[in-house]
Structures are given as structure tokens and as C-alpha cells.
Design a protein around this motif. Structure first.
Motif, PDB file in Angstrom:
ATOM      1  N   LYS A  26       7.472  92.354  11.738  1.00  0.00           N
ATOM      2  CA  LYS A  26       7.034  92.409  13.124  1.00  0.00           C
ATOM      3  C   LYS A  26       7.368  91.089  13.835  1.00  0.00           C
ATOM      4  O   LYS A  26       7.237  90.013  13.250  1.00  0.00           O
ATOM      5  N   TYR A  27       7.775  91.237  15.092  1.00  0.00           N
ATOM      6  CA  TYR A  27       8.084  90.056  15.909  1.00  0.00           C
ATOM      7  C   TYR A  27       7.176  90.051  17.137  1.00  0.00           C
ATOM      8  O   TYR A  27       7.061  91.063  17.846  1.00  0.00           O
ATOM      9  N   HIS A  39       0.631  89.870  24.102  1.00  0.00           N
ATOM     10  CA  HIS A  39       0.220  91.268  24.120  1.00  0.00           C
ATOM     11  C   HIS A  39       1.185  92.235  23.430  1.00  0.00           C
ATOM     12  O   HIS A  39       0.761  93.307  22.978  1.00  0.00           O
ATOM     13  N   PHE A  40       2.464  91.893  23.368  1.00  0.00           N
ATOM     14  CA  PHE A  40       3.448  92.872  22.891  1.00  0.00           C
ATOM     15  C   PHE A  40       4.137  92.412  21.601  1.00  0.00           C
ATOM     16  O   PHE A  40       4.484  91.236  21.449  1.00  0.00           O
ATOM     17  N   ARG A  41       4.346  93.389  20.725  1.00  0.00           N
ATOM     18  CA  ARG A  41       5.079  93.185  19.474  1.00  0.00           C
ATOM     19  C   ARG A  41       6.077  94.318  19.284  1.00  0.00           C
ATOM     20  O   ARG A  41       5.864  95.428  19.766  1.00  0.00           O
ATOM     21  N   VAL A  42       7.131  94.034  18.561  1.00  0.00           N
ATOM     22  CA  VAL A  42       8.066  95.071  18.128  1.00  0.00           C
ATOM     23  C   VAL A  42       8.195  94.969  16.618  1.00  0.00           C
ATOM     24  O   VAL A  42       7.974  93.897  16.031  1.00  0.00           O
ATOM     25  N   PHE A  43       8.547  96.092  15.958  1.00  0.00           N
ATOM     26  CA  PHE A  43       8.644  96.060  14.504  1.00  0.00           C
ATOM     27  C   PHE A  43       9.613  97.117  14.007  1.00  0.00           C
ATOM     28  O   PHE A  43       9.973  98.071  14.715  1.00  0.00           O
ATOM     29  N   GLY A  44      10.020  96.952  12.772  1.00  0.00           N
ATOM     30  CA  GLY A  44      10.889  97.924  12.103  1.00  0.00           C
ATOM     31  C   GLY A  44      10.720  97.813  10.610  1.00  0.00           C
ATOM     32  O   GLY A  44      10.240  96.788  10.097  1.00  0.00           O
ATOM     33  N   GLY A  45      11.104  98.873   9.900  1.00  0.00           N
ATOM     34  CA  GLY A  45      10.981  98.826   8.457  1.00  0.00           C
ATOM     35  C   GLY A  45      11.225 100.170   7.802  1.00  0.00           C
ATOM     36  O   GLY A  45      11.851 101.068   8.376  1.00  0.00           O
ATOM     37  N   LEU A  75      13.348 105.629   8.154  1.00  0.00           N
ATOM     38  CA  LEU A  75      13.497 104.394   8.911  1.00  0.00           C
ATOM     39  C   LEU A  75      12.542 104.444  10.097  1.00  0.00           C
ATOM     40  O   LEU A  75      12.495 105.442  10.813  1.00  0.00           O
ATOM     41  N   THR A  76      11.803 103.361  10.301  1.00  0.00           N
ATOM     42  CA  THR A  76      10.783 103.327  11.342  1.00  0.00           C
ATOM     43  C   THR A  76      11.020 102.161  12.289  1.00  0.00           C
ATOM     44  O   THR A  76      11.297 101.036  11.853  1.00  0.00           O
ATOM     45  N   VAL A  77      10.901 102.438  13.594  1.00  0.00           N
ATOM     46  CA  VAL A  77      10.914 101.388  14.613  1.00  0.00           C
ATOM     47  C   VAL A  77       9.747 101.652  15.555  1.00  0.00           C
ATOM     48  O   VAL A  77       9.309 102.796  15.725  1.00  0.00           O
ATOM     49  N   GLY A  78       9.232 100.608  16.160  1.00  0.00           N
ATOM     50  CA  GLY A  78       8.096 100.822  17.049  1.00  0.00           C
ATOM     51  C   GLY A  78       7.706  99.575  17.814  1.00  0.00           C
ATOM     52  O   GLY A  78       8.331  98.519  17.714  1.00  0.00           O
ATOM     53  N   GLY A  79       6.653  99.726  18.577  1.00  0.00           N
ATOM     54  CA  GLY A  79       6.096  98.629  19.346  1.00  0.00           C
ATOM     55  C   GLY A  79       4.602  98.808  19.492  1.00  0.00           C
ATOM     56  O   GLY A  79       4.081  99.914  19.324  1.00  0.00           O
ATOM     57  N   GLU A  80       3.909  97.734  19.787  1.00  0.00           N
ATOM     58  CA  GLU A  80       2.466  97.825  19.962  1.00  0.00           C
ATOM     59  C   GLU A  80       1.985  96.851  21.026  1.00  0.00           C
ATOM     60  O   GLU A  80       2.565  95.783  21.237  1.00  0.00           O
ATOM     61  N   VAL A 124      -2.682  99.402  20.618  1.00  0.00           N
ATOM     62  CA  VAL A 124      -2.117 100.720  20.907  1.00  0.00           C
ATOM     63  C   VAL A 124      -0.679 100.679  20.400  1.00  0.00           C
ATOM     64  O   VAL A 124       0.097  99.811  20.805  1.00  0.00           O
ATOM     65  N   GLU A 125      -0.337 101.598  19.510  1.00  0.00           N
ATOM     66  CA  GLU A 125       0.963 101.542  18.841  1.00  0.00           C
ATOM     67  C   GLU A 125       1.732 102.836  19.020  1.00  0.00           C
ATOM     68  O   GLU A 125       1.160 103.923  18.989  1.00  0.00           O
ATOM     69  N   ALA A 126       3.039 102.699  19.195  1.00  0.00           N
ATOM     70  CA  ALA A 126       3.947 103.840  19.230  1.00  0.00           C
ATOM     71  C   ALA A 126       5.084 103.561  18.258  1.00  0.00           C
ATOM     72  O   ALA A 126       5.654 102.464  18.262  1.00  0.00           O
ATOM     73  N   ARG A 127       5.391 104.550  17.432  1.00  0.00           N
ATOM     74  CA  ARG A 127       6.476 104.371  16.454  1.00  0.00           C
ATOM     75  C   ARG A 127       7.260 105.667  16.296  1.00  0.00           C
ATOM     76  O   ARG A 127       6.730 106.761  16.497  1.00  0.00           O
ATOM     77  N   TYR A 128       8.519 105.494  15.917  1.00  0.00           N
ATOM     78  CA  TYR A 128       9.372 106.646  15.637  1.00  0.00           C
ATOM     79  C   TYR A 128       9.928 106.504  14.227  1.00  0.00           C
ATOM     80  O   TYR A 128      10.431 105.433  13.848  1.00  0.00           O
ATOM     81  N   THR A 129       9.834 107.587  13.449  1.00  0.00           N
ATOM     82  CA  THR A 129      10.347 107.595  12.082  1.00  0.00           C
ATOM     83  C   THR A 129      11.290 108.776  11.894  1.00  0.00           C
ATOM     84  O   THR A 129      10.943 109.913  12.239  1.00  0.00           O
ATOM     85  N   TRP A 130      12.463 108.493  11.362  1.00  0.00           N
ATOM     86  CA  TRP A 130      13.430 109.537  11.026  1.00  0.00           C
ATOM     87  C   TRP A 130      13.685 109.476   9.526  1.00  0.00           C
ATOM     88  O   TRP A 130      14.119 108.455   8.995  1.00  0.00           O
TER      89      TRP A 130
END
Length: 217
Positions: A118-119, A124-130, A163-168, A177-183
Motif C-alpha cells: 500500500k502507498y 486520507h487516500f491510499r492505493v494498493f495492489g497485490g 490480481l487485486t488493485v484498489g484504493g481506500e 472506505v475501501e474499493a477493490r477489483y480482483t480478477w
């Protein structure tokens, strides 16, 4: 992880900022919006619950590594088929019985572990992937036409890797409050029957959750 939650709740404190090497526990709950991509038939969005808990470690003031354990109900709605058949090497055509109609609703339960980087963009805002690795433990299909439910777990792959990417959005570093997308990388079908009915379908999931965080160490 449940033991950590129970122990952490009694001693934890929430604060507005954290230091390097701080360990943070979080709990979350929300909804997942799932459908099958690359499926043999069009399908609608299936909405299911999601709950989870995670642990974060501050590597720097801007960079966090996190591990999460979650449970989620995935699936797809309104899958219909006109004709399902396959041809053997001898040229003879066979049909999969009882699957010439529809629509069908698929309901799949997974327990998953996720590993994220996570970065922190600002306060207030973060982005992440994994990577997210899931284990299928329950799978049902509901035949609306016949009003019948079938167990299909043995026809599907038990494991799923995505693979997951998202932000919170964070408020006071404790509410999120988090939103993520996983494929999912791997296909769901395990048997020939599942391949004919679903095609080489992949889970495609958008999850929205609300969470609370507190400091463990």
C-alpha cells in the motif's frame, strides 16, 4: 487471526498517525459485486457479503505491507443456454442433459488470503495492489426453470489466484472506505461438464467495504 483480534481489542488504541514499524489491525465488512468473465454465456452481476480482517505494518511513513484473511460469497446470475454439446474424436456428438434451459444462478463461497503493498498518497487516500489466493468451500447452482439446487463443487477448481488493485479513503487513520477489483488468473472449470456449461470462466469481483483500524504494537 481471530485470536489477534480478540487480544487486540482489549489493548488497542486508535490514533491519528502511526510511526515506522507500527503494527495495525483492521476489521471490515461490505459487499462484493461479481460476474463470470470469459464465460460461455452472458451473465448478470451477483451481489454477496464480504467480511475480513487484516494486519498492516508501516515500513516507511508512505509505504505499508499488509496481509488479509477474508470470506466472500461470489457468483453470477441469469446464465442461460440454448444448446450444450461436444463432439468426440470419433465424430459423434453428445449433449449435456438437463442444461439446455435456464436461467441459472451460481453461488460460490470462498475463504481467501491476500497480500498487499500500500502507498499513502496523503492523510486520507491510499492505493494498493497485490495477490489474492482463495479456497472454494461451497458451490451451488440454482436452476430457476426447475426450481432446483445442485452442488457443483466437485466440478470447479478449489483454488483461485487473483490480481487485486484498489484504493481506500481513511478518516482519522481508523475508519476506512475501501474499493477493490480482483480478477482471477485461473479458470473455474475443473471437469468437462463445467467447461461445456461455463466455458473457461474467471471470477471478476468488485468489493466495497467499511472498516475500522487500531494499533496492536
Amino acid at each position: 487471526m481471530l485470536c489477534l483480534i480478540a487480544g487486540g481489542l482489549s489493548t488497542a488504541k486508535a490514533q491519528d498517525s502511526y510511526d515506522v514499524s507500527d503494527v495495525i489491525m483492521g476489521v471490515k465488512a461490505g459487499a462484493s459485486f461479481n460476474h463470470f468473465s470469459n464465460a460461455s454465456s452472458s451473465n448478470g452481476i451477483f451481489i454477496g457479503p464480504m467480511i475480513g480482517a487484516d494486519v498492516e505494518i508501516y515500513v516507511t511513513k508512505k509505504f505499508i505491507v499488509a496481509a488479509e484473511l477474508s470470506m466472500m460469497k461470489k457468483g453470477a446470475k441469469n446464465m442461460s443456454f440454448d444448446r450444450i454439446s461436444y463432439t468426440e474424436s470419433n465424430g459423434k456428438e453428445y449433449f449435456v442433459k438437463d442444461y439446455a434451459r435456464g436461467p441459472y444462478d451460481y453461488k460460490l463461497w470462498y475463504i481467501s488470503s491476500s497480500y498487499f503493498a500500500k502507498y499513502i498518497l496523503n492523510d486520507h487516500f491510499r492505493v494498493f495492489g497485490g495477490i489474492t489466493a482463495g479456497r472454494l468451500f461451497r458451490a451451488k447452482v440454482y436452476d430457476r426453470h426447475r426450481d432446483r439446487v445442485r452442488n457443483i463443487r466437485t466440478n470447479l477448481n478449489r483454488g483461485a489466484v487473483g490480481l487485486t488493485v484498489g484504493g481506500e479513503y481513511m478518516y482519522k487513520n481508523k475508519y476506512s472506505v475501501e474499493a477493490r477489483y480482483t480478477w482471477d488468473i485461473n479458470c473455474m472449470d475443473r471437469s468437462k461438464r463445467a467447461e461445456l456449461i461455463m466455458g473457461h470462466a474467471h471470477n471478476s469481483t468488485l468489493a466495497l467495504t467499511f472498516g475500522y483500524r487500531f494499533q496492536l504494537f
